[in-house]
Write a protein that holds these residues in place. Sequence first.
Motif, short mmCIF file in Angstrom:
data_model
loop_
_atom_site.label_atom_id
_atom_site.label_comp_id
_atom_site.label_asym_id
_atom_site.label_seq_id
_atom_site.Cartn_x
_atom_site.Cartn_y
_atom_site.Cartn_z
N UNK A 178 -8.80 7.49 2.73
CA UNK A 178 -8.50 8.83 3.23
C UNK A 178 -7.06 8.96 3.67
N UNK A 179 -6.86 9.70 4.76
CA UNK A 179 -5.52 10.05 5.22
C UNK A 179 -5.04 9.00 6.24
N UNK A 180 -3.83 8.48 6.00
CA UNK A 180 -3.22 7.50 6.89
C UNK A 180 -1.89 8.08 7.37
N UNK A 225 -1.44 5.40 -7.62
CA UNK A 225 -0.90 4.05 -7.45
C UNK A 225 -1.99 3.14 -6.90
N UNK A 226 -2.45 2.21 -7.73
CA UNK A 226 -3.50 1.28 -7.31
C UNK A 226 -2.94 0.28 -6.30
N UNK A 227 -3.72 0.06 -5.22
CA UNK A 227 -3.40 -0.95 -4.23
C UNK A 227 -4.54 -1.97 -4.29
N UNK A 228 -4.39 -3.06 -5.06
CA UNK A 228 -5.48 -4.01 -5.24
C UNK A 228 -5.88 -4.69 -3.92
N UNK A 258 -8.10 -5.68 2.73
CA UNK A 258 -9.54 -5.58 2.51
C UNK A 258 -10.01 -6.25 1.24
N UNK A 259 -11.32 -6.09 0.99
CA UNK A 259 -11.96 -6.67 -0.19
C UNK A 259 -12.13 -5.66 -1.32
N UNK A 260 -11.70 -4.42 -1.08
CA UNK A 260 -11.90 -3.35 -2.05
C UNK A 260 -10.56 -2.73 -2.41
N UNK A 261 -10.29 -2.55 -3.71
CA UNK A 261 -9.05 -1.87 -4.09
C UNK A 261 -9.11 -0.40 -3.67
N UNK A 262 -7.96 0.22 -3.55
CA UNK A 262 -7.88 1.64 -3.24
C UNK A 262 -6.71 2.20 -4.04
#
Length: 191
Positions: free
Chosen positions: A167-169, A125-128, A88-92
């Motif tokens: 959310x939840x995966x 843990x950042x996922x860019x 995606x275009x947004x970090x999470x």
Amino acid sequence: MTAAPTPSRPSRPSRPIRRARARGPHRLNGPVLGLALALGFGAAGPLALPAAAHEITAGSFEIIHPMIPLPPRGAKTAAGYMAIANEGDTPDTLVGIETAIARRAEVHGTQMDGTVAKMQAVPRLEIPAGETVLLEPGGLHVMLMGLTGPLAEGDMIPATLVFDRAGRVEIEFMVDPADGGGAMDHMSHGN
């Protein structure tokens, strides 16, 4: 008469790989980096996953071959590995891991203190955006503490990754052969 063209496999799109050296104590170095490359994680992403590799796609996330190397009989801890690609275009941010197979599951990082590897919890843990974060031997990994039952090669262990935004995966860890995951000694971790 001309030969028919050989069909080619579509290649995976290339995306930046974020290794465990992103912040703080999560550094890969010579031998550890060599092990990661031998396991199939290279600069272009997962290269040669096991024949039974599996992926989970949820929204903009692709979770690539979540696996647990088979721990020794009677072990109270185990480690889990995977690649998490954020298309995606947004970090999470990964903020939690839940599974019934362990009383506690956390992301841990490995920090070398001389010749001794020390594990440290990584609560967030950042996922860019547009990158892949590797959880691999010698770096970031899932620590399963207080196993609630035995694991057998080939088992599929349900788990949930909890992200701030996504959310939840729901995922399943595949229990791989003990020698197939480059398992580290996690016996010193508490229950």
